[in-house]
Design an enzyme around this catalytic site. Structure first.
Site, PDB file in Angstrom:
ATOM      1  N   LYS A 187       1.257  -1.038  -0.224  1.00 21.85           N
ATOM      2  CA  LYS A 187      -0.219  -0.050   0.286  1.00 21.85           C
ATOM      3  C   LYS A 187       0.782   0.518  -0.154  1.00 21.85           C
ATOM      4  O   LYS A 187       0.968   1.742   1.102  1.00 21.85           O
ATOM      5  CB  LYS A 187      -0.992  -0.087   1.258  1.00 21.85           C
ATOM      6  CG  LYS A 187      -2.129   0.797   0.883  1.00 21.85           C
ATOM      7  CD  LYS A 187      -2.353   2.119   0.669  1.00 21.85           C
ATOM      8  CE  LYS A 187      -1.671   3.213   2.024  1.00 21.85           C
ATOM      9  NZ  LYS A 187      -1.499   4.302   1.325  1.00 21.85           N
ATOM     10  N   GLU A 263       9.903   1.419  10.767  1.00 15.73           N
ATOM     11  CA  GLU A 263      11.064   2.719  10.302  1.00 15.73           C
ATOM     12  C   GLU A 263       9.715   4.279  10.585  1.00 15.73           C
ATOM     13  O   GLU A 263       9.282   4.260   9.757  1.00 15.73           O
ATOM     14  CB  GLU A 263      11.568   2.152   9.234  1.00 15.73           C
ATOM     15  CG  GLU A 263      12.763   2.836   9.159  1.00 15.73           C
ATOM     16  CD  GLU A 263      13.159   4.409   8.639  1.00 15.73           C
ATOM     17  OE1 GLU A 263      13.270   5.042   9.721  1.00 15.73           O
ATOM     18  OE2 GLU A 263      13.236   4.296   7.437  1.00 15.73           O
ATOM     19  N   CYS A 298      13.938  10.371   6.082  1.00 13.11           N
ATOM     20  CA  CYS A 298      14.009  10.051   8.001  1.00 13.11           C
ATOM     21  C   CYS A 298      15.240  10.241   8.753  1.00 13.11           C
ATOM     22  O   CYS A 298      15.432  10.483   9.610  1.00 13.11           O
ATOM     23  CB  CYS A 298      13.191   9.078   8.161  1.00 13.11           C
ATOM     24  SG  CYS A 298      13.816   7.439   6.674  1.00 13.11           S
ATOM     25  N   GLU A 397       9.409  16.374  14.912  1.00 18.94           N
ATOM     26  CA  GLU A 397      10.188  16.543  12.940  1.00 18.94           C
ATOM     27  C   GLU A 397       9.262  16.940  12.364  1.00 18.94           C
ATOM     28  O   GLU A 397       8.202  16.879  12.312  1.00 18.94           O
ATOM     29  CB  GLU A 397      10.073  14.243  12.660  1.00 18.94           C
ATOM     30  CG  GLU A 397      10.761  14.229  11.596  1.00 18.94           C
ATOM     31  CD  GLU A 397      10.742  13.191  11.101  1.00 18.94           C
ATOM     32  OE1 GLU A 397       9.481  12.625  10.539  1.00 18.94           O
ATOM     33  OE2 GLU A 397      11.668  12.033  10.129  1.00 18.94           O
TER      34      GLU A 397
HETATM   35  P1  ADP Z   1       3.497  11.043   6.391  1.00 19.78           P
HETATM   36  O1  ADP Z   1       3.558  12.247   7.029  1.00 19.78           O
HETATM   37  O2  ADP Z   1       5.041  10.650   6.229  1.00 19.78           O
HETATM   38  O3  ADP Z   1       2.213  10.911   5.212  1.00 19.78           O
HETATM   39  P2  ADP Z   1       2.234   8.663   6.998  1.00 19.78           P
HETATM   40  O4  ADP Z   1       2.242   7.683   8.040  1.00 19.78           O
HETATM   41  O5  ADP Z   1       0.725   9.227   6.954  1.00 19.78           O
HETATM   42  O6  ADP Z   1       4.122   9.612   6.842  1.00 19.78           O
HETATM   43  O7  ADP Z   1       1.963   8.321   5.837  1.00 19.78           O
HETATM   44  C1  ADP Z   1       3.011   6.636   5.412  1.00 19.78           C
HETATM   45  C2  ADP Z   1       1.684   5.457   4.874  1.00 19.78           C
HETATM   46  O8  ADP Z   1       0.947   5.393   5.874  1.00 19.78           O
HETATM   47  C3  ADP Z   1       1.000   6.010   3.646  1.00 19.78           C
HETATM   48  O9  ADP Z   1       1.096   4.991   2.333  1.00 19.78           O
HETATM   49  C4  ADP Z   1      -0.293   6.269   4.631  1.00 19.78           C
HETATM   50  O10 ADP Z   1      -1.185   6.254   3.164  1.00 19.78           O
HETATM   51  C5  ADP Z   1      -0.218   5.102   4.701  1.00 19.78           C
HETATM   52  N1  ADP Z   1      -0.964   5.651   6.122  1.00 19.78           N
HETATM   53  C6  ADP Z   1      -1.221   6.744   7.108  1.00 19.78           C
HETATM   54  N2  ADP Z   1      -2.839   6.606   8.010  1.00 19.78           N
HETATM   55  C7  ADP Z   1      -2.937   4.934   8.090  1.00 19.78           C
HETATM   56  C8  ADP Z   1      -3.406   3.724   8.887  1.00 19.78           C
HETATM   57  N3  ADP Z   1      -4.156   4.980   9.997  1.00 19.78           N
HETATM   58  N4  ADP Z   1      -3.475   2.805   8.425  1.00 19.78           N
HETATM   59  C9  ADP Z   1      -2.336   2.565   7.553  1.00 19.78           C
HETATM   60  N5  ADP Z   1      -2.132   3.003   6.955  1.00 19.78           N
HETATM   61  C10 ADP Z   1      -2.133   3.767   6.993  1.00 19.78           C
END
Ligand code: ADP
Length: 493
Positions: A187, A263, A298, A397
């Site tokens: 995903k 990570e 990161c 961050e």
């Molecule tokens: P960033 O702030 O770098 O966008 P995120 O943690 O929001 O970091 O996103 C990293 C990945 O996690 C993306 O693929 C995002 O779609 C996914 N993601 C965000 N929220 C959720 C959630 N509640 N459950 C699973 N995956 C998620």
């Protein structure tokens, strides 16, 4: 010459995207949304926002593919060949992949070429070689027993990846998972899914059987959650924010207690001592540690700790570099720094600056959005001094080009400030005192440290964090441990 090819590639139309499930390109049962380029705000293509049912279908396909052994039970030499072929195809299409990725996420092309297709190809090659070189064990048990320790694939691996370096980080997870014989559902982040979809196409071309690698695009809070909550996913691997990482642990607890490897972010301290071998090099290193890819890495060195006696001189050197950097169109080879991935991120970066000022920090340079007329998202490299270790800017961050500078009076204080963080991902030490370098390597609580240099993502060195920067590592043979179960057998002789 290379610029001409890049310019041609940037014009290429990108067909409306589909989901890749069970070897088929499908529209899915969700909706669609526009993919906007951070370079100029133009629409590149459309991307499916998959439904939960689509994710279930992908996990089901991965499970079926695993259960019938179409990949896991292939001879290791055959699996190795497929992964090598995939590495070849990534290399063959390197520039195309790099340009597509940059259009999607804004990383400067010079960096993207090396870090994205470059790293992805070498990662697939590394794990292709591991397929027939990693053995199980025979335990030194009582001679009346033959104790076998097999390394078995876990089954279905879910991988949730971020918008920065999606091909490189995706490969860090997909390659070892496949090498170990698992099936995978990826995903990717909505803000940068295009290269992962293209990777799936190349994987099929390389001969990876249908259903072994599936890519489902969409919202984290919907399909990401569905993947993480699935009762049929055995291991979940993730790179992204701490908030999401925390949720994934919850989802695991609420579903099948799948193993979750995270990570997460960092607030890495880059510590410069007055006895650094070359202060000019250190200043350039410190600037690039935070401004490369607009700080959207990161391991960025986002906290700069400078010994008091050289603070002012060093800050002016770093500032000179910050002001000299050529920011702009990331597809121009002459640009040193590209775009911010999305508008929310850019606005968040700007908010960090104003909040830091409100807490008493001084804005030395930067702090503004620039090149707004392009329609893209760009920000000046920003240096802030007078930041206190407990300030918001020293603790949270940013994931943007904002450097928080602090000063310290001696080694002990440098260590104390460096460790005053929930994070523990990376960091830097600049000194010509060998003893001091080793003392700090031990004392600074992070997954990794750079000494008299900063940055680098060589595949022979593991990457992972401690504290709230995560668990487990990507890269190297150590990463394979995440994707296997140890299965023991006691045989009475
Ligand atoms: P960033 O702030 O770098 O966008 P995120 O943690 O929001 O970091 O996103 C990293 C990945 O996690 C993306 O693929 C995002 O779609 C996914 N993601 C965000 N929220 C959720 C959630 N509640 N459950 C699973 N995956 C998620």
């Amino acid at each position: 010459m290379q610029q001409e090819v890049i310019d041609q590639l940037r014009q290429q139309e990108v067909a409306p995207q589909k989901l890749f499930i069970n070897g088929q390109w499908v529209s899915g049962t969700g909706s669609c949304h526009k993919v906007v380029s951070p370079i100029d705000g133009s629409v590149i293509t459309s991307l499916p926002r998959a439904s939960r049912a689509d994710m279930q279908a992908a996990v089901g396909a991965a499970r079926d593919a695993f259960n019938d052994g179409r990949w896991a039970n292939l001879a290791p030499a055959a699996r190795k060949q497929v992964l090598h072929k995939l590495a070849d195809l990534i290399q063959e299409h390197a520039l195309e992949l790099a340009v597509l990725g940059v259009r999607d996420n804004g990383t400067e092309i010079n960096m993207a070429i090396k870090a994205e297709p470059g790293s992805a190809a070498s990662t697939f090659r590394y794990y292709a070689e591991a397929v027939d070189k990693v053995y199980g064990e025979i335990a030194p048990t009582d001679p009346a027993i033959l104790g076998l320790v097999h390394k078995q694939p876990v089954g279905v691996v879910g991988a949730i990846t971020p918008w920065n370096m999606p091909l490189m980080i995706g490969a860090w997870k997909i390659a070892p998972a496949l090498a170990a014989g698992n099936s995978v559902v990826v995903k990717p982040a909505e803000e940068a899914s295009l290269t992962t979809l293209r990777l799936a196409e190349l994987a099929q071309q390389a001969g990876l059987p249908d259903g072994v690698l599936n890519v489902v695009t969409g919202k984290g809070s919907e399909v990401g959650e569905e993947l993480a909550m699935s009762m049929d996913v055995d291991v979940l691997v993730f790179t992204g924010s701490g908030d999401t990482g925390r949720r994934l642990l919850e989802y695991s607890a609420r579903s099948n207690m799948k193993r979750v490897y995270l990570e997460l972010g960092g607030k890495s301290a880059n510590i410069v001592f007055a006895d650094a071998p070359d202060l000019d090099q250190a200043a350039l290193g410190a600037a690039m540690a935070i401004f490369r890819n607009s700080g959207q890495i990161c391991v960025s060195g986002s906290r700069l700790l400078v010994e008091q006696s050289i603070h002012d001189e060093f800050v002016s050197k770093v500032t000179e570099h910050a002001q000299a950097l050529r920011i702009g169109d990331p597809l121009l080879l002459t640009s040193q720094v590209g775009a911010i991935n999305n508008l929310n991120q850019l606005n968040g970066n700007l908010e960090f600056v104003s909040k830091a000022q409100a807490q008493g920090a001084t804005l030395v340079t930067g702090g503004e959005r620039i090149l707004q007329a392009t329609g893209g998202y760009y920000m000046q490299p920003t240096v802030m001094t007078g930041v206190q270790p407990d300030h918001h800017l020293a603790q949270a961050e940013v994931f943007g080009p904002v450097l928080a500078v602090m000063s310290f009076k001696d080694e002990a204080e440098a260590i104390a400030i460096a460790n005053n963080s929930d994070y523990g991902l990376a960091g830097g030490i600049w000194t010509s005192n060998l003893g001091r370098a080793h003392r700090l390597i031990k004392a600074v609580k992070t997954g990794g440290l750079f000494v008299n240099t900063y940055g680098g993502a060589d595949g022979t060195i593991p990457l992972g964090g401690v504290k709230q920067s995560g668990n487990g590592v990507d890269k190297t043979l150590h990463a394979l441990d995440k994707y296997v179960d140890l299965k023991t057998a006691w045989i009475k002789l």
